[in-house]
Motif scaffolding. Sequence first.
Motif, short mmCIF file in Angstrom:
data_model
loop_
_atom_site.label_atom_id
_atom_site.label_comp_id
_atom_site.label_asym_id
_atom_site.label_seq_id
_atom_site.Cartn_x
_atom_site.Cartn_y
_atom_site.Cartn_z
N GLY A 470 0.81 -1.20 0.00
CA GLY A 470 0.00 0.00 0.00
C GLY A 470 0.85 1.26 0.00
N GLY A 471 0.42 2.25 -0.76
CA GLY A 471 1.15 3.50 -0.82
C GLY A 471 2.34 3.48 -1.75
N LEU A 472 2.51 2.38 -2.49
CA LEU A 472 3.60 2.28 -3.46
C LEU A 472 3.01 2.22 -4.88
CD1 LEU A 472 5.89 -0.39 -1.73
CD2 LEU A 472 6.16 2.10 -1.73
N PRO A 473 3.80 2.60 -5.88
CA PRO A 473 3.30 2.51 -7.25
C PRO A 473 2.87 1.09 -7.59
CG PRO A 473 5.29 3.83 -7.20
CD PRO A 473 5.14 3.23 -5.83
N SER A 474 1.74 0.96 -8.26
CA SER A 474 1.23 -0.35 -8.66
C SER A 474 2.17 -0.98 -9.69
CB SER A 474 -0.17 -0.22 -9.25
OG SER A 474 -1.06 0.39 -8.33
N ASP A 475 2.32 -2.29 -9.61
CA ASP A 475 3.18 -2.99 -10.57
C ASP A 475 2.72 -2.75 -12.01
OD1 ASP A 475 4.82 -4.00 -8.63
OD2 ASP A 475 3.86 -5.96 -8.55
N PHE A 476 1.41 -2.62 -12.20
CA PHE A 476 0.88 -2.52 -13.56
C PHE A 476 1.01 -1.12 -14.15
CE2 PHE A 476 -2.77 -2.00 -10.62
CZ PHE A 476 -3.16 -0.71 -10.96
N THR A 477 1.29 -0.11 -13.35
CA THR A 477 1.23 1.26 -13.85
C THR A 477 2.34 1.51 -14.86
OG1 THR A 477 0.72 3.50 -13.10
CG2 THR A 477 2.69 2.47 -12.16
N SER A 478 2.02 2.17 -15.96
CA SER A 478 2.94 2.33 -17.08
C SER A 478 4.03 3.36 -16.78
CB SER A 478 2.20 2.77 -18.34
OG SER A 478 1.40 1.74 -18.86
N TYR A 479 5.21 3.09 -17.33
CA TYR A 479 6.32 4.01 -17.24
C TYR A 479 6.28 5.03 -18.39
CZ TYR A 479 8.96 0.82 -14.09
OH TYR A 479 9.39 0.02 -13.06
N GLY A 480 6.79 6.23 -18.13
CA GLY A 480 7.16 7.17 -19.16
C GLY A 480 8.63 6.97 -19.46
#
Length: 848
Positions: A470-480
Motif C-alpha cells: 500500500g502506498g507504493l506505485p502499482s506494478d501494472f502502472t505504465s512508465y514514461g
Amino acid sequence: MSKKFFSSLTLITATIILAGCSGGTIPTQKSLPAPHAPQTSQPTTKTLQSQTRWMVEFETQGVGIQRLSVQSFSKLAADQNIQYQQNYAYSRVFNGVSVTTTRGNIERLAALPGVKAVYRVGQISLPKDVPAAAPSPALTTALAQTGADIAQNEMGLSGKGIKVGIIDTGIDIDHPDLKDHIIVQHDFVGDNYGKPGNYVPKPDNIADDCNGHGTHVAGIVGAHGTVTGVAPQASLGAYRVFGCEGSTYDDIIIAALEQAVADKMDVVNMSLGSFGTWAGGLRSEVFKKAADAGTIVVVSGGNEGKEGPFATGNNAADQNTIAAVSYEATMLNLNYFTANGVDVGFIKGSASAPVPTTGTLPLTRTGTATTTNDACSPLPAGSLTGKAVLIRRGTCAFTVKAQNAQAAGAAAVVIYNNTAGYISPSVVADIPVVSIEKSAGEALDAKLAAAEAVTITWKSDIKSFPNPVGGLPSDFTSYGPTQTLAFKPDVAAPGGQIYSTYPLEKGGYATESGTSMASPHVAGLIALMLEARPTLKGNLERVRGLLQNNAVPAAFKGTPYLDAVHRQGAGMANVVKSILNPVYTEPSRLALGEVQGTVSKTVRLYNNGTKALTYKLSVAPAVGTYGTYPVEFSGEVPDVQLQYSTVTIYPGESFPVKVDITPAPDDRDGVVFGGYIVMTPSKGDVVRVPFMGYKGDLQALPAMTDNVMTMFDPETGNEFEQIDGAVFDFSKGQFPTLYFQMSYAAQQIVIDVLDGRTDKPIYDTGSEVYVENDLPRNQLLNPDRSPYYDFTWYGGAKKAQLKAGVAVTKTVKDGAYRLRLRALRAGGDPTNPEHWDTWISPLFYVKN
C-alpha cells in the motif's frame, strides 16, 4: 497549397492498425511453419472501395485561403459529385467534420479548396483494467491517501458546483449513489454498438452503462451513498462512447469531448488510452482546444508496467492532458482465518472448491520459507490426509501445487507469496485453495519449523488488513517518458484495489484496479481544488503545477532512493496542500531530454501568501532504468548542484533558482534518470519539482531488432520463412510478408521495392509501398498483441499502396526483387543515415 494526408489517426487508440498490414500472428522466433491467415488472393475491387471513416479538417487562417463551413464544404462536394456520409460536425475542439466514404472519394475531398488535412479514423478497444485481488474498504483509505478525506470533513469541500464529464461506457443512471448527480447525458452509440459486425451507432435517449467501467469511474469521482467519492457533490456528465462490449472509433470520442466542452464541463475524465504511442498532430490540437475552452482533461497513464519504460500512451503523452498513474490502496477488506488466535487475511483461488466459513484444520507444510519449488513434485500418498498445507509460491503453477497436495490427501491449501503483496491465484482444485501475503506465510512457517502445533479456523466475516504494498506505485502502472522524452506521467493517485459503484444489474459495487481508477481520483481532486479556488478554473498548467508541487513521491523499496520519476511522476497527489500552499514554481516539472554532460535549468518560486517564507533547498534522487523490457534499475544517481542552499521569498514576489544536473558519470548511456528538487520551509508545506532525463544519444538505440520474410501457401495452409531464391506466384495467392519487431518506437518506417539485380529502387522517382509515421514499439508481454508488425506486399509499385491505405491490384512485372525496410529512430534526423535502421529482405522472384 499543399495538403497534409494522414493514413491513420491514433487518438486514444488501443491498437495500431497499419494500412496494408494484416495484423496476424508471427511465428515464434521464426519457427515455421506456423498458423497464419494473411490474405490469400488479390483483393477485389469491392474490397478496395470499402467505406472507411475519416476526419476532414478545414483551414482556419492564411492569406487567400477559402474558409469552409459544414454547409459550404457539403456544397463543394456536391458540385464535384463526391459522395460521403457525414458522421459528426465539430467546431469547438476540431474545425471540420467526420465522414464515411471510400478512399478514392476522400482523396477528392482532400483536394477541395479550404480543406487543410484529412485523417483516417482509428478504432479504440474497451478499457482493459487489471483484475483486482480482493475487495477494498470502499474508497475510505483511498481518500485518506490524497487528503480528500480532510478536504471533505475539515474543509467542507465536496465538489459542489463543479461539473465533471465522464467519457466512457456510460453511467448507471439508476444507481442510488450516482443518479442525483447526473446533470447531462449523451449516448453516442447504443447498447449493441461494437458487437461483431455492428458499428452503426443507434444512440439511446439515455447514456446508461451496460459494461460497468464508466459507472466504476463515475463513482470514484462523485458517488454519494454506500460509496463516497472524491468529490461527492460534483455534478456529473455521462458521455457514452462504447456499447456493452467491443470497440468504438476516434471520431466518436472527439464528438463526446466536443459535447462536453459545449456543456461547459470544468473537468473531463477519459480513462482510455493506448500503449507507447506518440503525442502530437490532431490529438494535441483537440486537447489544446478543450483546454483553451476551459475544460481540463485528465487521462489514465496506462496499465503496461511490465513492458517497461517508454510505454506512455498517446492521451497520456500529450502535454494538454494531465496523466495519472496508480498507487496501491493501503488497506484491503479480506476473508480470513485464524491461526492459533492470529487473524490471517486470504484471497480464494479462482477455480478451487468453496472456502468453508466454519471449522478447523491442523496446518502442516511441504517446504520451508526458502524453498523455491515447494510442492512442484508429487507428494507421498496420504502424507497430508485431513490437513491444511502451507506451500510457498514459486517455480510451478498454482494448480500443480494444489493438485499435488490434493493427491496426497490435503483438505485445503494455503499458498503464501514469495514477494510483498497479495495475489489472486489462478488455480483449479477440488479442495479449497487460498493465498496469503508473504510475511503471514513466513510467520506460520516459523511456527511449524519450531515444532509448534498450528490450527487454522475458518471465519465467516470480513476484516480489514494492511496492504503490504500500500502506498507504493502499482506494478501494472505504465512508465514514461514519452517517445520524445517529454515529462510524463504527471501525478499519481490510488488505482490499485478500488471499491466503487457498478451497474445495479451487476451487483451495484465492485473492486477494480488500473490507472483507469487513478485518473477519476485526480479528476475528483481537481473538482475540490476548483471549488476551493474558483480562479483556477480553466487553468490547466496552474492546476497541474499545484498538484505536482505538492505531491509526495514514494520510496523505492530496499534503497535509500525514491521510485523512478518516469514511473510515478510527481508522486501521490495531496489536495489539501495543493489548495492551501501559497508557494508554487514555474515550471512545476523539468524534462531534461537527452543529456550528454551537464544541463542547466531555472526554477522560479512564487509566493502568493501574506508572509515571507524561507526554504532550505535539497535534492532527493530517484532510481533510474535502462532499456525497456525487462526493467533493469540503476544504482547510480545524478549529481545536482543548486544555486542556493536557502532562499527567502517575500509576499507577492518570485525568486529564480538555477539548477545544474549531471547524469552519474559511472552510469552507462541509455539510463532514464531523475529525482526531485525539494524545498523545505521552516514552517509550512514542502514544495517539490521532479525532473527526468536521458543520458546519452537516444538515436543510438536501434529501433528495429528482428526481421523475417515469409510466404503463406494457401494450398497447404502453412507459412515458411524464405531465403534467397524464393519464388512467389501471385496468381496462386503467394505474396511476401515481412515481419518486423520494434524494440523502440520509430519516428517513421518506410518500405520500398528494390530491383533484385541492382539493389536500386525499381523506379527512379521512388518506389515506397508503405510509409507510416510515429510507430510505437511492440508489446512483448501482452498476449492480446502480436510481438511483431507485419506487412504483405501484393505487388503494388510507386506510392499506390501508400495512397490507397490498402493493397492495390496493380502488380510489378515478373522478375527479381527485394523489399527494403527502414526505420527512423525516435527523435532522429531523416537526413542522417546513422539515424535509420535498414533491413533488406532475401532475394525473391515474382511470377504473375
